[in-house]
Write an enzyme that holds these catalytic residues in place. Structure first.
Site, short mmCIF file in Angstrom:
data_model
loop_
_atom_site.label_atom_id
_atom_site.label_comp_id
_atom_site.label_asym_id
_atom_site.label_seq_id
_atom_site.Cartn_x
_atom_site.Cartn_y
_atom_site.Cartn_z
N LEU A 146 12.05 -6.95 -2.85
CA LEU A 146 11.40 -7.83 -1.86
C LEU A 146 10.41 -8.79 -2.50
CD1 LEU A 146 10.56 -5.24 1.00
CD2 LEU A 146 12.60 -6.66 0.73
N GLU A 179 23.11 27.41 -10.79
CA GLU A 179 23.29 27.28 -12.25
C GLU A 179 23.25 25.84 -12.74
OE1 GLU A 179 23.01 29.73 -14.20
OE2 GLU A 179 23.14 31.28 -12.65
N GLY A 220 2.46 7.13 -8.02
CA GLY A 220 1.17 6.75 -7.45
C GLY A 220 0.27 7.93 -7.11
N GLU A 274 16.69 4.82 -16.46
CA GLU A 274 17.00 5.38 -15.14
C GLU A 274 18.50 5.44 -14.90
OE1 GLU A 274 14.33 2.92 -13.00
OE2 GLU A 274 15.76 1.32 -12.58
N GLU A 313 18.31 25.14 -11.52
CA GLU A 313 17.60 25.57 -12.73
C GLU A 313 17.23 24.42 -13.67
OE1 GLU A 313 19.20 29.00 -14.71
OE2 GLU A 313 19.39 30.11 -12.83
N TYR A 351 0.84 -1.20 0.00
CA TYR A 351 0.00 0.00 0.00
C TYR A 351 0.88 1.25 0.00
CZ TYR A 351 -4.49 2.36 0.81
OH TYR A 351 -5.64 3.12 0.68
N HIS A 395 6.07 -3.65 -12.83
CA HIS A 395 7.42 -3.54 -13.38
C HIS A 395 7.89 -4.96 -13.66
CE1 HIS A 395 11.47 -2.42 -14.18
NE2 HIS A 395 11.96 -2.66 -12.98
P1 NAD Z 1 6.61 1.58 -2.31
O1 NAD Z 1 7.96 1.42 -1.69
O2 NAD Z 1 6.03 2.94 -2.40
O3 NAD Z 1 5.57 0.68 -1.51
C1 NAD Z 1 5.82 -0.65 -1.20
C2 NAD Z 1 4.73 -1.22 -0.33
O4 NAD Z 1 5.03 -2.59 -0.05
C3 NAD Z 1 4.55 -0.54 1.01
O5 NAD Z 1 3.18 -0.41 1.25
C4 NAD Z 1 5.17 -1.54 1.97
O6 NAD Z 1 4.60 -1.49 3.25
C5 NAD Z 1 4.79 -2.83 1.31
N1 NAD Z 1 5.58 -3.96 1.76
C6 NAD Z 1 6.88 -3.98 2.15
N2 NAD Z 1 7.23 -5.23 2.53
C7 NAD Z 1 6.12 -5.99 2.37
C8 NAD Z 1 5.84 -7.35 2.60
N3 NAD Z 1 6.79 -8.18 3.08
N4 NAD Z 1 4.59 -7.81 2.33
C9 NAD Z 1 3.65 -7.00 1.85
N5 NAD Z 1 3.84 -5.69 1.63
C10 NAD Z 1 5.07 -5.20 1.88
O7 NAD Z 1 6.69 0.87 -3.74
P2 NAD Z 1 6.14 1.43 -5.15
O8 NAD Z 1 6.99 2.57 -5.59
O9 NAD Z 1 4.67 1.60 -5.08
O10 NAD Z 1 6.52 0.20 -6.11
C11 NAD Z 1 5.72 -0.95 -6.23
C12 NAD Z 1 5.88 -1.51 -7.63
O11 NAD Z 1 5.41 -0.55 -8.57
C13 NAD Z 1 7.31 -1.81 -8.02
O12 NAD Z 1 7.31 -2.95 -8.84
C14 NAD Z 1 7.73 -0.61 -8.83
O13 NAD Z 1 8.75 -0.87 -9.77
C15 NAD Z 1 6.42 -0.32 -9.55
N6 NAD Z 1 6.25 1.05 -10.06
C16 NAD Z 1 6.43 2.12 -9.24
C17 NAD Z 1 6.21 3.40 -9.72
C18 NAD Z 1 6.33 4.60 -8.83
O14 NAD Z 1 6.12 5.71 -9.32
N7 NAD Z 1 6.66 4.50 -7.55
C19 NAD Z 1 5.81 3.59 -11.06
C20 NAD Z 1 5.61 2.47 -11.87
C21 NAD Z 1 5.84 1.20 -11.35
MG MG Z 2 10.70 3.34 -13.77
#
Ligand code: NAD
Ligand code: MG
Length: 332
Positions: A86, A228, A135, A196, A232, A25, A109
């Site tokens: 993870l 600079e 998000g 990235e 910017e 979440y 991803h």
């Molecule tokens: P985040 O770090 O914001 O959130 C991770 C969530 O996982 C947290 O709610 C955390 O409490 C939970 N978590 C941690 N350990 C856990 C466990 N053992 N069991 C269950 N839940 C657990 O991560 P994010 O940025 O939302 O990324 C999630 C996925 O989305 C990744 O695959 C990332 O590559 C992808 N993604 C992210 C973005 C972005 O803008 N952040 C964009 C596109 C894709």
């Molecule tokens: Mg990316």
């Protein structure tokens, strides 16, 4: 142009009577769970029992939260939104044993599937739905009745309906209002990692640092160098984001535009481009992925944490922190 899918190409009704389990979440998780729920989908969020604070947040947002194992059991579609490094452990410990034939295993991803960190059973669909925005934007656009463009990909189509599921899910996020593009796990993973590393994060920060250090070493004040070469950047990027390079060049002075044309190619040289190709090949052949996986498995991530500390202590960061205090419009 790639083929675009819009709301009229998506059948949200396919999710009727199904449960979507959103595991995690965080940035993406909170947006997916809330958008889908408001699109009329049955959603359950999965988090470990020990995550009491985050579970409370889910409840406060009006959603149901259960243990990860229970969510995986309840979910017909299971979206894994925990940090990429993870995901393997969460999958092995809490999801794998609760998958049923016909389930849809979902990712935002492709890393863990493309580099075979997670190997799902043959009788489930494996798809990706990835909004091309953070998000909080996925959530705020939805609240405004709009959406964030998203990509979908199919890795495994056991049901014969994997793509329909991906489109339905994307549409529940609001993405059908903006446009959905199909890619593959391979293309998404490799281009994401390359982008990235070479451009967005690694490339940009090293470029800024090199510019900053050049000015400081020549005796200019670090504060002026920071303005600079770092501060910017956002003004320029915002213009490119809005209207491309030509709009940015239209907005800057002719002097800046002339300097842009004659100097840029001296910074990004043939040698830089050659190195970019090498970086891409290390992404493609799995060398980068294997280094990152062993860094995570080495216990303690010593190398990663040392690099993080060194970067945090760099003069550009220290000077920047002081200067940003003068900028009342920036969030603390
Ligand atoms: P985040 O770090 O914001 O959130 C991770 C969530 O996982 C947290 O709610 C955390 O409490 C939970 N978590 C941690 N350990 C856990 C466990 N053992 N069991 C269950 N839940 C657990 O991560 P994010 O940025 O939302 O990324 C999630 C996925 O989305 C990744 O695959 C990332 O590559 C992808 N993604 C992210 C973005 C972005 O803008 N952040 C964009 C596109 C894709
Ligand atoms: Mg990316």
């Amino acid at each position: 142009m790639a083929k675009m899918y819009y709301e009229s190409d998506c059948n949200l009704g396919l999710l009727k009577g199904k449960t979507v389990a959103v595991i995690g979440y965080g940035s993406q998780g909170h947006a997916h769970a809330q958008n889908l729920k408001e699109s009329g989908v049955d959603v359950v969020v999965g988090l470990p029992a020990a995550f009491t604070e985050e579970r409370q947040k889910v409840t406060n947002d009006g959603l149901k939260v259960v243990d990860t194992e229970e969510a995986a059991k309840l979910g017909d579609l299971i979206m894994i939104l925990v940090p990429d490094q993870l995901q393997k452990a969460v999958y092995e410990n809490s999801i794998k044993g609760n998958l049923q034939a016909g389930n849809v295993l979902m990712f935002a991803h492709g890393f863990n599937i493309h580099y075979s960190q997670i190997i799902p059973p043959k009788d489930v669909d494996v798809v990706m739905v990835a909004p091309k925005g953070p998000g909080h934007t996925v959530r705020s656009q939805y609240v405004e009745g709009k959406g964030v463009p998203s990509i979908i990909a199919i890795y495994q189509d056991a049901s014969g309906k994997a793509k329909e599921y991906a489109l339905a899910y994307a549409s529940g996020l609001g993405a059908g209002k903006a446009g959905i593009i199909e890619t593959t796990f391979k293309e998404e993973t490799e281009t994401d990692l390359f982008g990235e590393q070479a451009v967005l994060c690694g490339g940009v920060t090293e470029l800024m640092k090199a510019g900053f250090e050049t000015l400081v070493q020549a005796g200019y004040q670090p504060e002026i160098a920071y303005f600079e070469c770092v501060h910017e950047m956002k003004l320029i990027i915002d213009m490119i984001n809005e209207g491309g390079f030509s709009y940015m060049r239209y907005s800057i002075s002719d002097t800046a535009e002339y300097g842009d044309y004659v100097t840029g190619k001296r910074i990004i040289t043939e040698e830089t481009r050659k190195e970019m190709k090498k970086i891409l090949s290390e992404v493609q052949d799995g060398k980068f992925a294997s280094n990152w996986v062993s860094e995570n498995n080495s216990g303690g991530k010593a190398n990663f944490l040392a690099m993080r500390r060194n970067e945090t202590e760099h003069q550009v960061e220290v000077v920047g922190a002081e200067l940003r205090k003068m900028m009342s419009w920036l969030k603390k």
